[in-house]
Design a protein around this motif. Structure first.
Motif, short mmCIF file in Angstrom:
data_model
loop_
_atom_site.label_atom_id
_atom_site.label_comp_id
_atom_site.label_asym_id
_atom_site.label_seq_id
_atom_site.Cartn_x
_atom_site.Cartn_y
_atom_site.Cartn_z
N ASN A 47 41.86 83.16 49.24
CA ASN A 47 42.40 81.66 49.66
C ASN A 47 41.67 81.19 50.54
OD1 ASN A 47 44.03 79.73 50.89
ND2 ASN A 47 46.01 80.51 50.23
N VAL A 48 41.04 79.99 50.21
CA VAL A 48 39.95 79.61 50.84
C VAL A 48 40.51 78.30 51.94
CG1 VAL A 48 38.02 79.76 49.31
CG2 VAL A 48 39.22 77.64 49.11
N ARG A 49 41.74 78.30 51.97
CA ARG A 49 42.26 76.99 52.83
C ARG A 49 41.85 75.82 52.43
NH1 ARG A 49 46.37 76.06 56.43
NH2 ARG A 49 45.81 74.14 57.85
N TYR A 50 42.69 74.83 51.84
CA TYR A 50 42.58 73.37 51.47
C TYR A 50 41.55 72.51 52.56
CZ TYR A 50 46.26 71.86 54.18
OH TYR A 50 47.18 71.59 55.17
N GLY A 51 40.73 71.98 52.05
CA GLY A 51 39.62 71.29 53.11
C GLY A 51 40.03 69.70 53.15
N SER A 52 41.17 69.59 53.55
CA SER A 52 41.40 68.03 53.79
C SER A 52 40.40 67.35 54.80
CB SER A 52 42.83 68.13 54.69
OG SER A 52 43.10 66.73 55.04
N GLU A 53 40.08 66.07 54.23
CA GLU A 53 39.08 65.21 54.97
C GLU A 53 39.68 64.69 56.40
OE1 GLU A 53 37.54 62.13 52.37
OE2 GLU A 53 36.60 63.85 51.10
N GLU A 54 40.85 64.73 56.24
CA GLU A 54 41.83 64.03 57.55
C GLU A 54 41.65 65.28 58.58
OE1 GLU A 54 43.33 63.92 54.51
OE2 GLU A 54 42.35 61.70 54.31
N ASP A 55 41.32 66.83 58.28
CA ASP A 55 41.46 67.63 59.20
C ASP A 55 40.13 67.78 60.07
OD1 ASP A 55 41.75 69.88 60.82
OD2 ASP A 55 41.77 71.38 59.01
N LEU A 56 40.43 67.32 61.61
CA LEU A 56 39.21 67.16 62.40
C LEU A 56 39.28 68.23 63.41
CD1 LEU A 56 39.41 63.38 63.03
CD2 LEU A 56 37.93 64.57 61.52
N THR A 57 39.95 69.37 63.22
CA THR A 57 40.08 70.57 64.24
C THR A 57 38.88 71.44 64.05
OG1 THR A 57 41.21 72.04 62.55
CG2 THR A 57 42.56 70.34 63.66
N GLU A 58 38.92 72.27 64.72
CA GLU A 58 37.63 73.09 64.77
C GLU A 58 37.70 73.99 63.54
OE1 GLU A 58 37.94 76.17 67.84
OE2 GLU A 58 40.09 76.23 67.83
N ASN A 59 38.88 74.41 62.75
CA ASN A 59 39.09 75.11 61.55
C ASN A 59 39.08 74.08 60.25
OD1 ASN A 59 39.33 77.46 62.85
ND2 ASN A 59 41.61 76.83 63.42
N SER A 60 38.39 72.71 60.49
CA SER A 60 38.21 72.10 59.40
C SER A 60 37.28 72.62 58.49
CB SER A 60 37.97 70.67 59.86
OG SER A 60 36.42 70.77 60.26
N ALA A 107 37.58 84.35 42.59
CA ALA A 107 38.70 83.81 42.22
C ALA A 107 39.27 83.19 43.48
CB ALA A 107 39.73 84.69 41.64
N THR A 108 39.21 81.65 43.47
CA THR A 108 39.69 81.29 45.02
C THR A 108 40.99 80.42 44.50
OG1 THR A 108 38.77 78.92 44.32
CG2 THR A 108 37.36 80.92 45.29
N GLN A 109 41.73 80.14 46.02
CA GLN A 109 43.17 79.58 45.85
C GLN A 109 42.99 78.34 46.68
OE1 GLN A 109 43.42 83.21 46.85
NE2 GLN A 109 42.91 83.46 44.31
N GLU A 110 43.73 77.32 46.55
CA GLU A 110 43.91 76.38 47.50
C GLU A 110 42.61 75.09 47.60
OE1 GLU A 110 45.44 76.39 51.53
OE2 GLU A 110 47.13 77.71 50.78
N GLY A 111 41.48 75.61 47.23
CA GLY A 111 40.57 74.87 47.22
C GLY A 111 40.58 73.40 46.38
#
Length: 260
Positions: free
Chosen positions: A9-22, A43-47
């Motif tokens: 699970n690669v954690r969705y990469g929102s363009e609005e996320d400006l945190t250190e974990n973006s 096999a990835t999830q959330e991307g």
């Protein structure tokens, strides 16, 4: 045939996320980890689509297939990457975990988001061996949805060509002592490599680190699984590495070495 598969699970990469974990801050860490793992299948999830395209650009030896859970390129993908010099894609498909599984973006059983499956039929080109890989991400809120989804995955798996081995990967959002796990492994349909006497790495860890927990929540939070049918396993493990102090995702990847 020996192969190594990784579920992540690669954690969705929102363009609005400006945190250190973006995603923009995690991308290089993700690239480094996946290159170090050097698995045959990922096999990835959330991307999200742009995120998947960037992973493809960073991993030039792979092809991938998948579809957004809202249809087309929209929404989170259950993407499957495979080494293009080793495997030939014979067939691929998708279905939604709902009462109308071929309606894109459909929802049932109290979910607030669509949930789906992407599957591939691959041939290992050198040995001419064929197998399926099924990738999914079950609902994080509705226990009923997870249970019905597990039943559907079994039902759809029974419709695949008989005697062809299957790998099932995903973020199942529930523990290994859950009803979902029992449904999937009932009557030994799928087998869980953690239950086999093989080499195990980080067995006491979980897979959900939430960007801070090096233990991944402990063994009770092994919510990301690799299950097998028609394969044997020689090793399974969780990679809790950080890259230059950065967690590549809020999940840890789980990988397995398999034999056919």
């Amino acid at each position: 045939m020996e192969l190594k598969v990784l579920s992540y699970n690669v954690r969705y990469g929102s363009e609005e996320d400006l945190t250190e974990n973006s995603w923009r801050n995690r991308r290089l860490a993700m690239k480094s980890l996946l290159k170090l793992e050097d698995t045959d299948l990922i096999a990835t999830q959330e991307g999200l689509y742009q995120q998947i395209m960037e992973i493809e650009a960073d991993l030039e030896q792979y092809n991938w297939c998948g579809e957004g859970r809202e249809g087309g390129t929209i929404g989170e993908h259950m993407a499957i990457f495979y080494k293009k010099d080793r495997f030939t894609l014979l067939e691929t498909g998708h279905y939604w975990l709902s009462e109308t599984p071929y309606t894109k973006g459909s929802m049932s059983w109290g979910t607030n988001y669509p949930r789906m499956v992407t599957w591939v039929k691959l041939k290992e080109t050198q040995l001419n061996k064929v197998f399926y890989l099924i990738n999914t991400h079950l609902d994080h809120e509705s226990e009923q949805a997870r249970i019905e989804s597990a039943k559907m995955i079994i039902h759809k798996s029974l419709q695949l060509e008989d005697q062809i081995p299957i790998i099932l990967t995903g973020d199942f959002n529930t523990a290994r002592n859950s009803n979902v796990h029992q449904i999937l492994t009932r009557d030994c349909f799928f087998e869980d490599p953690w239950n086999i006497e093989i080499v195990k790495t980080n067995e006491k860890l979980g897979t959900f680190n939430d960007f801070y927990d090096e233990r991944g929540g402990g063994s009770i939070l092994k919510i990301d699984w690799i299950l097998i049918k028609g394969f044997s396993a020689t090793a399974i493990g969780i990679n809790n590495a950080t890259i230059r102090g950065q967690f590549p995702s809020d999940h840890f990847p789980v990988s397995a070495d398999l034999n056919l």
